[in-house]
Design a protein around this motif. Structure first.
Motif, short mmCIF file in Angstrom:
data_model
loop_
_atom_site.label_atom_id
_atom_site.label_comp_id
_atom_site.label_asym_id
_atom_site.label_seq_id
_atom_site.Cartn_x
_atom_site.Cartn_y
_atom_site.Cartn_z
N GLY A 290 0.84 -1.19 0.00
CA GLY A 290 0.00 0.00 0.00
C GLY A 290 0.87 1.24 0.00
N MET A 291 0.81 1.99 1.08
CA MET A 291 1.63 3.19 1.23
C MET A 291 2.86 2.94 2.10
N ASP A 292 3.03 1.71 2.59
CA ASP A 292 4.12 1.40 3.50
C ASP A 292 5.19 0.56 2.81
N VAL A 293 6.38 0.56 3.42
CA VAL A 293 7.50 -0.22 2.88
C VAL A 293 8.09 -1.10 3.98
N SER A 294 8.82 -2.12 3.57
CA SER A 294 9.48 -3.02 4.51
C SER A 294 10.90 -3.29 4.02
N PHE A 295 11.85 -3.23 4.95
CA PHE A 295 13.26 -3.42 4.58
C PHE A 295 13.92 -4.62 5.27
N SER A 296 13.31 -5.18 6.29
CA SER A 296 13.97 -6.23 7.06
C SER A 296 14.18 -7.50 6.23
N GLY A 297 13.17 -7.89 5.45
CA GLY A 297 13.32 -9.09 4.61
C GLY A 297 14.36 -8.89 3.53
N LEU A 298 14.38 -7.68 2.97
CA LEU A 298 15.38 -7.35 1.94
C LEU A 298 16.78 -7.47 2.53
N LEU A 299 16.95 -6.98 3.76
CA LEU A 299 18.27 -7.03 4.41
C LEU A 299 18.70 -8.47 4.63
N SER A 300 17.77 -9.32 5.07
CA SER A 300 18.09 -10.74 5.28
C SER A 300 18.48 -11.41 3.96
N PHE A 301 17.76 -11.05 2.90
CA PHE A 301 18.03 -11.64 1.58
C PHE A 301 19.42 -11.24 1.09
N ILE A 302 19.73 -9.95 1.19
CA ILE A 302 21.02 -9.49 0.66
C ILE A 302 22.18 -9.99 1.53
N PHE B 158 15.47 2.79 -3.12
CA PHE B 158 15.10 4.14 -3.54
C PHE B 158 13.91 4.12 -4.50
N ALA B 159 13.79 3.05 -5.29
CA ALA B 159 12.61 2.90 -6.15
C ALA B 159 11.36 2.72 -5.30
N MET B 160 11.48 1.96 -4.22
CA MET B 160 10.36 1.78 -3.31
C MET B 160 9.93 3.12 -2.71
N LEU B 161 10.89 3.91 -2.27
CA LEU B 161 10.59 5.21 -1.67
C LEU B 161 9.99 6.18 -2.69
N THR B 162 10.50 6.13 -3.91
CA THR B 162 9.96 7.00 -4.96
C THR B 162 8.52 6.63 -5.28
N GLU B 163 8.22 5.33 -5.28
CA GLU B 163 6.85 4.88 -5.57
C GLU B 163 5.85 5.40 -4.54
N ILE B 164 6.15 5.22 -3.26
CA ILE B 164 5.17 5.65 -2.26
C ILE B 164 5.07 7.17 -2.16
N THR B 165 6.17 7.86 -2.48
CA THR B 165 6.12 9.32 -2.49
C THR B 165 5.23 9.82 -3.62
N GLU B 166 5.37 9.21 -4.80
CA GLU B 166 4.53 9.60 -5.93
C GLU B 166 3.06 9.31 -5.63
N ARG B 167 2.80 8.20 -4.97
CA ARG B 167 1.42 7.86 -4.64
C ARG B 167 0.81 8.89 -3.67
N ALA B 168 1.63 9.35 -2.71
CA ALA B 168 1.16 10.38 -1.78
C ALA B 168 0.90 11.69 -2.51
N MET B 169 1.75 12.03 -3.47
CA MET B 169 1.55 13.24 -4.26
C MET B 169 0.22 13.19 -5.01
#
Length: 259
Positions: A118-130, A153-164
């Motif tokens: 939705g409008m939220d992001v998650s980084f913990s799983g990404l960190l475990s994967f990398i 940064f693509a994730m952050l850009t997406e939710i920022t654009e959605r808020a705009m």
């Protein structure tokens, strides 16, 4: 952060008592926003607040900075710093800066988890994967840094654009320590330009935590009548952005106060 916050509060109360000065309580995130607005002259932007402890997409409405999206686990800066330790990058001058420099020499985009809910992001799983990708030894550090930046940064850009789109706003203000990353600024500028708006960004002097942002916001609050009683002058580590009544913007916009 509890101990240094309490130490600062004791010092502030002591100074206020010794010299009969008013006590003003400043929210850390609001300090970042107001410093960014002061330096860039941004009027009413959507705000992307990205740091080691916070990740929020914010827009002002009816006397408060409303949070439209945020991380549901760790902050983006925390993710980058922990990754930097995994690959052995130095803390001098900062882990995030060193990841940014290594990423400039990367060319291979490694497929990493892209988690936007939705409008939220998650980084913990990404960190475990990398972390597993680092341990595999199959990738250059430069490519890992490049891939991490491009994904988060693509994730952050997406939710920022959605808020705009939701708020009907064209401009974006990027604040917080991660906000001085040039690749993030570049991605945000491209997105905003496509929407006919402007991206307001600053360098490390104003993005990274600094005393001036607290002093400036405290002055604004003082001039607009904010005072803090001594019995209420406690430290709240989870003092959310949207809990602050932004009196000065109410007066700017001629709005009525809604508690």
């Amino acid at each position: 952060m509890g101990a240094p916050l309490r130490t600062g509060a004791v010092a502030a109360r002591t100074i206020a008592l010794l010299w009969s000065k008013p006590l003003i309580g400043v929210n850390h995130c609001v300090g970042h926003i107001e410093m960014g607005r002061l330096v860039t002259k941004a009027s009413d932007p959507v705000v992307l607040y990205v740091s080691g402890g916070n990740t929020q997409v914010i827009s002002y409405s009816q006397g408060r900075y409303r949070i439209f999206g945020e991380t549901i686990d760790i902050a983006v800066g925390n993710c980058i710093d922990r990754f930097a330790r995994l690959v052995g990058l130095s803390n001098d001058p900062a882990p995030g800066y060193n990841v940014e420099q290594e990423a400039k020499n990367g060319s291979k985009l490694i497929d990493l988890p892209y988690v936007v809910k939705g409008m939220d992001v998650s980084f913990s799983g990404l960190l475990s994967f990398i972390e597993n990708e680092v341990k595999s030894g199959e990738h250059r550090v430069e490519d890992l840094c490049f891939s991490l930046q491009e994904t988060i940064f693509a994730m952050l850009t997406e939710i920022t654009e959605r808020a705009m789109a939701h708020c009907g706003q064209k401009d974006v203000l990027v604040v917080g320590g991660v906000g001085c990353n040039e690749r993030l600024q570049n991605m945000m500028e491209k997105m905003v330009k496509q929407r006919g708006g402007r991206a307001f960004c600053t360098d490390e002097r104003f993005c990274i935590d600094n005393g001036a942002m607290i002093a400036w916001t405290g002055l604004i609050q003082y001039l607009n009548g904010d005072r803090l009683d001594f019995q209420n002058s406690t430290c709240t580590q989870r003092y959310r952005t949207d809990e602050v009544l932004v009196r000065w913007r109410l007066q700017e916009d001629g709005e009525r106060i809604h508690n």
